[in-house]
Design an enzyme around this catalytic site. Structure first.
Site, PDB file in Angstrom:
ATOM      1  N   GLY A 274     112.814  38.322 -59.620  1.00 42.83           N
ATOM      2  CA  GLY A 274     112.909  36.806 -59.241  1.00 42.83           C
ATOM      3  C   GLY A 274     111.960  35.522 -60.284  1.00 42.83           C
ATOM      4  N   ASN A 275     111.639  34.650 -59.095  1.00 41.01           N
ATOM      5  CA  ASN A 275     111.220  33.590 -59.851  1.00 41.01           C
ATOM      6  C   ASN A 275     110.498  32.338 -58.595  1.00 41.01           C
ATOM      7  OD1 ASN A 275     112.465  30.741 -59.336  1.00 41.01           O
ATOM      8  ND2 ASN A 275     113.830  32.695 -60.252  1.00 41.01           N
ATOM      9  N   ARG A 276     109.548  31.825 -58.800  1.00 40.14           N
ATOM     10  CA  ARG A 276     108.738  31.513 -57.675  1.00 40.14           C
ATOM     11  C   ARG A 276     109.742  29.949 -57.550  1.00 40.14           C
ATOM     12  NH1 ARG A 276     103.669  29.593 -59.866  1.00 40.14           N
ATOM     13  NH2 ARG A 276     102.951  30.027 -57.671  1.00 40.14           N
TER      14      ARG A 276
END
Ligand code: CTP
Length: 428
Positions: free
Chosen positions: A223-225
């Protein structure tokens, strides 16, 4: 700034005490004008203590000060929350039988109303007609949220959370304070003639937001932030400016706003399909989503065990990745030579040895071929998850940014981006 907080007689009046606190904490002077019914829900001492001012409750107190005229005239913003069906009807009809309705007739500043009531009352044609009348006069109506109402029933009618109302107030104050001839996009003529609240009316706008998740096994993903805050703020802002909005929403930290069509997605491939479907017939597409460039080449349908390799119990697995399609570039190709939809990309950049954040933004705009590129600087303590943002907006064919926005709240940034969108749509 001087904010007048009108409170009418609904159970949600208690939530507005928090809105008052947020307004005070950000440095505004707030005059609370509760109706007599509102005082049955939350008493005068609460409003006086939280606002730090005497509370005006009727037109007959301090008559020498002419409060029925002065309060409205001196306001920079009036917000009525909750606004009952009765208040909406009175305001639409121009009645002035108490201090709040007098204030509404004398105010020349932005006016925000946040209706809250039972679903039946909200959906009644009389209420809907009153809302349409007020909205056409420039009152900013914050649509009620759906959810639990006073009793066990649920439906549209709930007062939005104080933080959402506070964000609307801040944005209205910022817009009112902004010089009207300095709109992003360099088209002051268009800016000064357009109704600032309805300049996207009749347009279909698609916004993507949040971060995609690329599953590895049933319990893990890449995922990412991204928090989704900027994209969600854009969807809400476009809705407020009259657009018909579809929000393609991946993962994040914020709920979608009310009054927009939401399509929930998880992976980049789902986001691609949902966005391509939504853009059919759209006028504007804004790709604020943080799309994973890669996904695991293989999905394990059972959890990958720590000791996954019987021959070597200490071995760590190698994850093979494959490229995801570039959705933004695909939209540009799909559009071909037609002018619609206007395509807005985002660029998350840290800058590197090859160039500054803006240099990398210019190269990305060239590569992606979109019409506008919103460049923001990202880093450990910048942009992701924060409530404020600093961006530069690049337009195809122009070297210098058409706008440099922030640092400012993501809702203020959202309106700056939409100003650039309106200018690009207007000037082709
Ligand atoms: N984007 C997209 N599809 C992808 C990756 C990104 O549509 N597979 C979109 C994003 O929504 C954003 C823009 O492209 O509007 C730029 O995203 P960014 O992550 O900054 O750029 P990348 O294309 O991933 O380029 P790089 O990794 O070189 O920075």
């Amino acid at each position: 700034m001087h904010v007048v907080l009108g409170v009418t007689g609904g159970i949600a009046a208690y939530k507005v005490a928090l809105l008052l606190r947020l307004l005070k904490e950000s440095g505004h002077d707030v005059t609370v004008v509760p109706t007599q019914s509102a005082l049955r829900f939350v008493g005068e001492p609460t409003w006086a203590a939280l606002s730090g001012r005497p509370v005006a409750t009727d037109v007959w107190t301090d008559v020498h000060d002419v409060p029925h005229v002065r309060i409205g005239q001196s306001a920079d913003l009036v917000i009525v929350a909750p606004a009952t069906a009765d208040l909406l009807a009175k305001a639409a009809a121009g009645l002035a039988d108490d201090l709040l309705t007098n204030t509404l007739l004398t105010a020349r500043c932005p006016v925000v109303m946040a209706p809250a009531m039972h679903t039946e009352m909200w959906e009644h044609p009389a209420t809907q007609d009153n809302v349409a009348t007020l909205s056409a006069r420039g009152v900013h109506i914050v649509p009620p949220a759906s959810g639990r109402l006073t009793g066990a029933d649920t439906g549209p009618g709930r007062l939005p959370e104080p933080e959402e109302l506070f964000a609307v107030c801040e944005r209205e104050l910022a817009r009112a304070a902004a010089p009207s001839d300095q709109t992003a996009g360099g088209d002051p003529a268009a800016a000064s003639t357009a109704d600032p609240r309805a300049d996207l009316a009749g347009l279909r706008v698609v916004v993507t937001a949040g971060g995609t998740r690329e599953p590895l096994d049933p319990v893990r993903f890449l995922g990412n932030r991204s928090s989704g805050k900027q994209g969600v703020a854009l969807a809400a802002a476009a809705r407020d400016r009259g657009a018909d909005v579809t929000l393609v929403l991946a993962h994040g930290e914020v709920d979608p706003p009310t009054g927009v069509d939401v399509v929930s997605v998880s992976t980049a491939l789902e986001l691609k399909t949902a966005t391509e479907t939504a853009v059919a017939g759209a006028d504007v597409v804004i790709m604020a989503a943080a799309v994973a460039d890669f996904r695991p080449a293989h999905y394990a349908d059972r959890k990958i065990k720590k000791t996954h390799d019987p021959g070597d119990p200490d071995a760590a697995p190698t994850i093979e990745l494959v490229r995801n399609p570039d959705i933004l570039a695909g939209l540009v190709t799909q559009r071909g030579s037609t002018p619609r939809p206007l395509i807005v990309g985002f660029a998350a950049e840290t800058g590197d040895d090859t160039g500054s954040v803006l240099d990398l933004g210019r190269a990305k705009l060239e590569r992606k071929g979109c019409d506008l590129l919103v460049v923001n600087e990202v880093g450990t303590d910048k942009t992701f998850g924060r409530d404020d943002n600093t961006v530069h907006i690049l337009r195809r064919g122009q070297h210098e940014p058409v706008a440099d926005l922030g640092p400012a709240g993501k809702d203020v940034i959202a309106h700056g981006i939409l100003d650039a969108v309106v200018a690009a749509v207007t000037t082709g």
